[in-house]
Design a protein around this motif. Structure first.
Motif, PDB file in Angstrom:
ATOM      1  N   THR A 507       0.864  -1.077  -0.180  1.00  0.00           N
ATOM      2  CA  THR A 507      -0.004  -0.034   0.016  1.00  0.00           C
ATOM      3  C   THR A 507       0.805   0.958  -0.070  1.00  0.00           C
ATOM      4  OG1 THR A 507      -0.016   0.027   2.472  1.00  0.00           O
ATOM      5  CG2 THR A 507      -1.751  -1.154   1.114  1.00  0.00           C
ATOM      6  N   PRO A 508       0.434   2.232  -0.286  1.00  0.00           N
ATOM      7  CA  PRO A 508       1.089   3.707  -0.291  1.00  0.00           C
ATOM      8  C   PRO A 508       1.593   3.903   1.211  1.00  0.00           C
ATOM      9  CG  PRO A 508      -0.960   4.177  -1.612  1.00  0.00           C
ATOM     10  CD  PRO A 508      -0.899   2.582  -0.957  1.00  0.00           C
ATOM     11  N   GLY A 509       0.847   3.605   2.184  1.00  0.00           N
ATOM     12  CA  GLY A 509       1.281   3.932   3.652  1.00  0.00           C
ATOM     13  C   GLY A 509       2.644   2.949   3.965  1.00  0.00           C
ATOM     14  N   PHE A 510       2.379   1.626   3.416  1.00  0.00           N
ATOM     15  CA  PHE A 510       3.570   0.610   3.306  1.00  0.00           C
ATOM     16  C   PHE A 510       4.855   1.227   2.864  1.00  0.00           C
ATOM     17  CE2 PHE A 510       5.705  -3.336   2.077  1.00  0.00           C
ATOM     18  CZ  PHE A 510       6.088  -3.716   3.129  1.00  0.00           C
ATOM     19  N   LEU A 511       4.664   1.766   1.545  1.00  0.00           N
ATOM     20  CA  LEU A 511       5.868   2.009   0.671  1.00  0.00           C
ATOM     21  C   LEU A 511       6.599   3.520   1.476  1.00  0.00           C
ATOM     22  CD1 LEU A 511       4.529   2.004  -2.826  1.00  0.00           C
ATOM     23  CD2 LEU A 511       6.284   0.220  -1.574  1.00  0.00           C
ATOM     24  N   LEU A 512       5.344   4.250   1.941  1.00  0.00           N
ATOM     25  CA  LEU A 512       5.849   5.545   2.797  1.00  0.00           C
ATOM     26  C   LEU A 512       6.681   5.179   4.208  1.00  0.00           C
ATOM     27  CD1 LEU A 512       5.700   8.373   3.360  1.00  0.00           C
ATOM     28  CD2 LEU A 512       3.563   8.100   4.441  1.00  0.00           C
ATOM     29  N   ALA A 513       6.049   3.958   4.879  1.00  0.00           N
ATOM     30  CA  ALA A 513       7.002   3.395   5.746  1.00  0.00           C
ATOM     31  C   ALA A 513       8.326   2.973   5.561  1.00  0.00           C
ATOM     32  CB  ALA A 513       6.137   2.399   6.540  1.00  0.00           C
ATOM     33  N   ILE A 514       8.443   2.594   4.616  1.00  0.00           N
ATOM     34  CA  ILE A 514       9.744   1.757   3.897  1.00  0.00           C
ATOM     35  C   ILE A 514      10.563   2.944   3.722  1.00  0.00           C
ATOM     36  CG2 ILE A 514      11.154   0.759   2.246  1.00  0.00           C
ATOM     37  CD1 ILE A 514       8.702  -1.026   1.864  1.00  0.00           C
ATOM     38  N   PHE A 515      10.019   4.079   2.835  1.00  0.00           N
ATOM     39  CA  PHE A 515      10.828   5.470   2.993  1.00  0.00           C
ATOM     40  C   PHE A 515      11.454   5.944   4.090  1.00  0.00           C
ATOM     41  CE2 PHE A 515      10.716  10.046   2.217  1.00  0.00           C
ATOM     42  CZ  PHE A 515      11.841  10.102   1.229  1.00  0.00           C
ATOM     43  N   LEU A 516      10.557   6.257   4.866  1.00  0.00           N
ATOM     44  CA  LEU A 516      10.656   6.872   6.163  1.00  0.00           C
ATOM     45  C   LEU A 516      12.029   6.054   6.938  1.00  0.00           C
ATOM     46  CD1 LEU A 516       7.078   8.031   7.488  1.00  0.00           C
ATOM     47  CD2 LEU A 516       8.908   9.363   6.268  1.00  0.00           C
ATOM     48  N   VAL A 517      11.753   4.722   7.007  1.00  0.00           N
ATOM     49  CA  VAL A 517      12.858   4.108   7.722  1.00  0.00           C
ATOM     50  C   VAL A 517      14.047   4.022   7.094  1.00  0.00           C
ATOM     51  CG1 VAL A 517      13.678   1.735   8.200  1.00  0.00           C
ATOM     52  CG2 VAL A 517      11.194   2.173   8.829  1.00  0.00           C
ATOM     53  N   ILE A 518      14.141   4.042   5.606  1.00  0.00           N
ATOM     54  CA  ILE A 518      15.469   4.236   5.044  1.00  0.00           C
ATOM     55  C   ILE A 518      15.876   5.656   5.254  1.00  0.00           C
ATOM     56  CG2 ILE A 518      16.497   4.083   2.803  1.00  0.00           C
ATOM     57  CD1 ILE A 518      14.779   1.889   1.734  1.00  0.00           C
ATOM     58  N   THR A 558      24.984   1.902  11.283  1.00  0.00           N
ATOM     59  CA  THR A 558      23.750   2.378  11.271  1.00  0.00           C
ATOM     60  C   THR A 558      22.718   2.032  10.366  1.00  0.00           C
ATOM     61  OG1 THR A 558      24.727   4.452  12.246  1.00  0.00           O
ATOM     62  CG2 THR A 558      22.478   4.403  11.442  1.00  0.00           C
ATOM     63  N   LEU A 559      23.372   1.550   9.115  1.00  0.00           N
ATOM     64  CA  LEU A 559      22.448   1.144   8.145  1.00  0.00           C
ATOM     65  C   LEU A 559      22.255  -0.332   7.947  1.00  0.00           C
ATOM     66  CD1 LEU A 559      24.509   2.644   4.606  1.00  0.00           C
ATOM     67  CD2 LEU A 559      22.313   3.733   5.920  1.00  0.00           C
ATOM     68  N   THR A 560      22.886  -1.316   8.939  1.00  0.00           N
ATOM     69  CA  THR A 560      22.881  -2.345   9.158  1.00  0.00           C
ATOM     70  C   THR A 560      21.573  -2.581  10.206  1.00  0.00           C
ATOM     71  OG1 THR A 560      25.043  -3.362   8.963  1.00  0.00           O
ATOM     72  CG2 THR A 560      23.508  -4.605  10.328  1.00  0.00           C
ATOM     73  N   VAL A 561      21.600  -1.780  11.112  1.00  0.00           N
ATOM     74  CA  VAL A 561      20.482  -1.419  12.115  1.00  0.00           C
ATOM     75  C   VAL A 561      19.127  -0.971  11.420  1.00  0.00           C
ATOM     76  CG1 VAL A 561      19.598  -0.442  14.302  1.00  0.00           C
ATOM     77  CG2 VAL A 561      21.942  -1.083  14.129  1.00  0.00           C
ATOM     78  N   GLY A 562      19.253  -0.057  10.406  1.00  0.00           N
ATOM     79  CA  GLY A 562      18.093   0.616   9.690  1.00  0.00           C
ATOM     80  C   GLY A 562      17.541  -0.652   8.826  1.00  0.00           C
ATOM     81  N   PHE A 563      18.518  -1.496   8.101  1.00  0.00           N
ATOM     82  CA  PHE A 563      17.999  -2.575   7.343  1.00  0.00           C
ATOM     83  C   PHE A 563      17.186  -3.677   8.433  1.00  0.00           C
ATOM     84  CE2 PHE A 563      18.869  -6.935   5.538  1.00  0.00           C
ATOM     85  CZ  PHE A 563      18.127  -6.685   4.460  1.00  0.00           C
ATOM     86  N   LEU A 564      17.733  -4.065   9.482  1.00  0.00           N
ATOM     87  CA  LEU A 564      17.016  -4.838  10.470  1.00  0.00           C
ATOM     88  C   LEU A 564      15.679  -4.383  10.804  1.00  0.00           C
ATOM     89  CD1 LEU A 564      20.019  -6.067  12.675  1.00  0.00           C
ATOM     90  CD2 LEU A 564      18.966  -7.336  10.580  1.00  0.00           C
ATOM     91  N   ILE A 565      15.606  -3.086  11.053  1.00  0.00           N
ATOM     92  CA  ILE A 565      14.280  -2.397  11.248  1.00  0.00           C
ATOM     93  C   ILE A 565      13.456  -2.538   9.936  1.00  0.00           C
ATOM     94  CG2 ILE A 565      13.035  -0.057  12.112  1.00  0.00           C
ATOM     95  CD1 ILE A 565      15.635   0.528  13.521  1.00  0.00           C
ATOM     96  N   LEU A 566      13.913  -2.147   8.947  1.00  0.00           N
ATOM     97  CA  LEU A 566      12.972  -2.386   7.643  1.00  0.00           C
ATOM     98  C   LEU A 566      12.587  -3.688   7.609  1.00  0.00           C
ATOM     99  CD1 LEU A 566      12.328  -1.128   5.211  1.00  0.00           C
ATOM    100  CD2 LEU A 566      14.331  -1.567   3.985  1.00  0.00           C
ATOM    101  N   LEU A 567      13.348  -4.664   7.702  1.00  0.00           N
ATOM    102  CA  LEU A 567      12.833  -6.075   7.645  1.00  0.00           C
ATOM    103  C   LEU A 567      11.745  -6.297   8.488  1.00  0.00           C
ATOM    104  CD1 LEU A 567      16.141  -8.183   7.330  1.00  0.00           C
ATOM    105  CD2 LEU A 567      14.579  -7.457   5.413  1.00  0.00           C
ATOM    106  N   LYS A 568      12.063  -5.729   9.572  1.00  0.00           N
ATOM    107  CA  LYS A 568      10.673  -5.848  10.765  1.00  0.00           C
ATOM    108  C   LYS A 568       9.401  -5.259  10.193  1.00  0.00           C
ATOM    109  CE  LYS A 568       9.153  -7.034  14.837  1.00  0.00           C
ATOM    110  NZ  LYS A 568       8.687  -8.350  15.122  1.00  0.00           N
ATOM    111  N   VAL A 569       9.657  -3.919   9.609  1.00  0.00           N
ATOM    112  CA  VAL A 569       8.650  -3.231   9.303  1.00  0.00           C
ATOM    113  C   VAL A 569       7.971  -3.992   7.988  1.00  0.00           C
ATOM    114  CG1 VAL A 569       7.737  -1.406   7.928  1.00  0.00           C
ATOM    115  CG2 VAL A 569       9.541  -1.005   9.920  1.00  0.00           C
ATOM    116  N   LEU A 570       8.789  -4.701   7.043  1.00  0.00           N
ATOM    117  CA  LEU A 570       8.243  -5.552   6.078  1.00  0.00           C
ATOM    118  C   LEU A 570       7.580  -6.987   6.531  1.00  0.00           C
ATOM    119  CD1 LEU A 570      11.214  -5.274   3.420  1.00  0.00           C
ATOM    120  CD2 LEU A 570       9.004  -4.085   3.334  1.00  0.00           C
ATOM    121  N   GLY A 571       7.597  -7.156   7.633  1.00  0.00           N
ATOM    122  CA  GLY A 571       6.957  -8.436   8.330  1.00  0.00           C
ATOM    123  C   GLY A 571       7.734  -9.546   8.213  1.00  0.00           C
ATOM    124  N   PHE A 572       9.219  -9.494   8.100  1.00  0.00           N
ATOM    125  CA  PHE A 572       9.993 -10.909   8.095  1.00  0.00           C
ATOM    126  C   PHE A 572      10.263 -11.372   9.598  1.00  0.00           C
ATOM    127  CE2 PHE A 572      11.127  -9.179   3.816  1.00  0.00           C
ATOM    128  CZ  PHE A 572      11.036 -10.123   3.281  1.00  0.00           C
TER     129      PHE A 572
END
Length: 794
Positions: A507-518, A558-572
């Motif tokens: 969804t746009p909200g899902f993509l927005l969350a990904i962009f905000l995390v990155i 920092t990017l590694t931690v952000g990547f892990l948070i992104l995976l959590k947001v994606l539901g992995f």
């Protein structure tokens, strides 16, 4: 019979154990239950809020009834009803949420204690079959009393909650019914809006409807409006005075802020217009309270009334924000036109007269559009030029709709277009003001690192600020064009629709969350690197290369931690990450081996630091300065300003000469050759003096002049000196060569060039005579001719 008697002691033991366990746990659970129930919502305080909600609901029902009987119902009236009902719905849900949560918990507690009561009853039945045993009756009675008290306590707390929940449910049903009624009105208004409901504006039938009673009705509506607003003004005089005082204070603060910023600051454009800026801020706060889902009571039509000074303040601020004068002039004229439209809407001008204004106003706008087409605007952007050449299509559409008799459609397009322009102007103005105010705060913060990098921080945050303002603009446009009823529902709808792929909802909200995390990870990494470079590492006097290595490692972490948070947001989950790791391992083994090799080599370079940023290195025949240590490759800038991209693995596996690994001191070799027969001690003295006279030559270690060898054409010497910086090597070498040449010339010492002696084994006598330089030579009968090529070979 004997076996049954033998089993009774064992059953009696189990009975006593269960009885002891319950007697030790139930009293504590009962105390916990009392504590939990004491924290339950106070129903009596909540019930005090119900009358106000019921009165507000009745007012909305009455307004809805009036709207049904209104012949020319406007979209603004429907939007106001929907907004009021939506805010009331949120307040009712806010009351219902803690009640429903408490009822759910109490229901669970009741079932739990009911099971305990059944268990105690079962123990009592088992105790009756025991032989020759004395039942601990007092303990059983105490447990039974505790369970009974717990159930009664839960029931006493649950009954008022259920009653209040029923009252809330009744309100929610009424709200739902009103929602359906308003939705029917919206649908009906939309259907009428696309129908031909009035004669053509060019027909006599239309103008025959304009009678003196319309003017009388206009005056009557105006009088009623003024009297009504006078009454509202008297009732809300205190709130209005507070708002005025707040605006005045804003103006004073904005005017004083001129002394705090420089002339090139983003805030200075607003500080030069303190009154308009203060009005814009105050009225923006008011409008946000009206449209956002917060409880805010304000008299009817005041949102429209306060839009007038808001539009005027934006019109005044366009003089400072608009870089193109033509755009500012156009926006001011549109703002004035919209203000007139709002006034007509406020005084409830009769429908026929409104359409007269709209029709001839659209004609005037279209004529103005035709008149400005031939105008050439300097420094105009491409988008501005396209808008300037195409905006005239909108008044043309309104003119055609009025001529065809689609008056409601023309009115809707007219008001929606003007409100769209104002909404865009409002968001654009709010963005610039927010950026300027943020820059003012950051530059005047007590933290030096923030104030020093305030402009950079604002520049980095601008994409996020733009994104927020654009999202808000889209929600406003959805409400203006009647796609959604409220800003909240527009945002929810806009961010929730999408597709599902592999159990993941895109969804746009899902993509927005990904962009905000990155983006947040990148911003946090940059902020942390800046903090380390400017505040932490300089205190420990770390070298530039060390600083770059540490900040680079922090960046990767920092990017590694952000990547892990992104995976959590994606539901992995962990098992999915294991599968992903296995897939990456296979990919690395086949196709990404070189990339991983370079990445690991980059980490080795960062940890061991054989090569750092700023070092001067030699790779093959190239010499240059290390400019950047990247994730995959290192960039080396040569002295010819060429940039060489070297894979990190080459720096680890191949030989690299680092001229500045430990320090930048380097020894310069100056070879010199003098003619045979020269005084050697004199030459050594001259070389030493030249070295000592050069200010860039170090005194420790001392310069050394050496006589190295007897060359084929000269006596070979070498001057060896140390200098502080490798970058000065060529400069020092050039200066020393010039000084040595001058000193040797003054001393009369020759710097020879290579010489070769030629010896002939046999030669013709005539040729020998000529080579000896004699003027007369006896001619020979037979001579030997030596060609030029043969002479060169000889």
């Amino acid at each position: 019979m004997i076996a049954q008697v033998e089993q009774q002691p064992e059953q009696q033991k189990l009975y006593l154990i269960s009885l002891y366990t319950l007697s030790s746990t139930l009293p504590r659970e009962y105390i916990d239950l009392q504590r939990h129930l004491s924290n339950a919502p106070d129903v009596y305080n909540l019930q005090e809020k119900l009358p106000a909600l019921q009165e507000e609901l009745k007012a909305i029902e009455w307004d809805t009834t009036i709207a049904r009987s209104t012949p020319n119902l406007s979209y603004h009236q429907l939007s106001s009803l929907e907004n009021q009902l939506y805010k009331l719905k949120l307040r009712i849900e806010g009351l219902n949420k803690p009640i429903a949560h408490s009822i759910e918990k109490m229901d669970s507690w009741y079932e739990n204690w009911a099971e305990k009561k059944e268990k105690i009853h079962s123990l009592q039945e088992k105790a009756q079959g025991f032989v020759d045993t004395v039942e601990p009756a007092e303990t059983m009675k105490s447990l039974t009393k505790t369970v009974t008290s717990a159930l009664e306590l839960i029931e006493s707390q649950l009954k008022p909650l259920l009653l209040f929940g029923n009252q809330i449910s009744t309100l929610q049903v009424q709200v739902y019914s009103l929602e359906q009624d308003i939705n029917e009105l919206v649908i009906e208004t939309r259907e009428i809006g696309i129908q031909q409901t009035m004669p053509s504006m060019l027909s006599m039938e239309f103008y025959s409807q304009i009678q003196p009673r319309l003017w009388e009705q206009s005056i009557s509506n105006l009088t009623f409006f003024l009297n009504t607003q006078k009454r509202y003004l008297q009732q809300n005089l205190g709130s209005l005075l507070i708002g005025t005082l707040m605006t005045f204070l804003f103006g004073l603060l904005i005017r004083q802020s001129q002394k705090l910023v420089e002339q090139n600051s983003n805030w200075i454009k607003f500080a030069e217009y303190p009154i308009a800026s203060a009005m814009f801020i105050s009225l923006t706060i008011f409008e946000l309270l009206v449209i956002l889902p917060v409880h805010f009571v304000q008299p009817p039509e005041w949102d429209l009334i306060f839009q007038l000074p808001l539009i005027l303040s934006m019109s005044a601020l366009t003089r400072s924000v608009c870089t193109n004068p033509w755009n500012g002039k156009m926006l001011r004229r549109i703002s004035l036109f919209l203000s007139v439209t709002i006034l007509l809407r406020l005084i409830e001008l009769p429908h026929l007269l409104v359409h007269l204004v709209i029709f001839y106003g659209s004609i005037a706008l279209f004529l103005y559009y035709l008149a400005q087409l031939h105008i050439t605007v300097k420094d105009e952007s491409r988008l501005s030029a396209i808008l300037r050449r195409t905006w005239g299509q909108l008044p043309l559409i309104i003119i055609i709709a009025d001529i065809a008799g689609y008056d409601r459609l023309a009115l809707f397009i007219f008001t929606s277009c003007l409100e769209t322009v104002v909404a865009i102007l409002f968001i654009w103005m709010a963005f610039h003001m927010f950026v300027g105010f943020l820059e003012l705060l950051l530059l005047r913060t007590p933290f030096e690192i923030i104030s020093k990098n305030g402009s950079i921080i604002v520049k980095q945050l601008q994409p996020l600020i733009w994104l927020g303002h654009i999202l808000f603009l889209l929600t406003l446009l959805a409400v203006i064009w009647r796609i959604q009823a409220t800003v909240e529902s527009a945002y929810t709808t806009m961010t929730s629709f999408g597709v599902t792929i592999f159990d993941i909802s895109i969804t746009p909200g899902f993509l927005l969350a990904i962009f905000l995390v990155i983006y947040a990870a990148i911003l946090f990494s940059r902020a942390l690197q800046t903090f380390l470079r400017q505040e932490v590492l300089p205190r420990y006097r770390a070298e530039e290369g060390v600083q770059v290595s540490i900040t680079r490692l922090v960046h990767y972490a920092t990017l590694t931690v952000g990547f892990l948070i992104l995976l959590k947001v994606l539901g992995f989950h962990l098992n999915q990450l294991t599968i992903l790791g296995g897939a990456l391992g296979v990919g690395i083994g086949f196709g990404l081996q070189a990339i991983v090799n370079n990445f690991v080599s980059g980490l080795i370079l960062l940890f061991e630091r054989p090569v750092k940023v700023g070092d001067i290195v030699s790779i093959g025949t190239e010499v240059g300065t290390v400019k950047e240590l990247g994730l995959r490759a290192t960039i080396i800038e040569t002295f010819d300003n060429a940039e060489i991209v070297v894979p990190n693995s080459d720096l680890i596996t191949n030989q690299v000469t680092n001229w500045t690994l430990a320090n930048k001191q380097v020894r310069v070799h100056v070879p010199i050759g003098v003619a045979y027969g020269t005084d050697i001690s004199k030459v050594l003295e001259i070389l030493t003096n030249c070295a000592n006279a050069n200010p860039m030559v170090m005194t420790t270690p001392k310069p050394i002049a050496l006589f190295l060898a007897f060359g084929s054409s000269s006596l070979d010497f070498e001057l060896r000196v140390w200098i502080m910086d490798f970058n000065d090597k060529l400069t020092v070498l050039s200066d020393l060569n010039q000084d040595i040449e001058n000193e040797l010339s003054l001393a009369g010492i020759e710097i020879p060039f290579p010489q070769t002696d030629l010896h002939f084994r046999s030669i013709d006598e005539g040729v020998a005579c000529q080579l000896s330089g004699k003027t007369e030579c006896t001619p020979q009968v037979k001579t030997t001719e030596i060609t030029e090529q043969e002479h060169e070979n000889t």
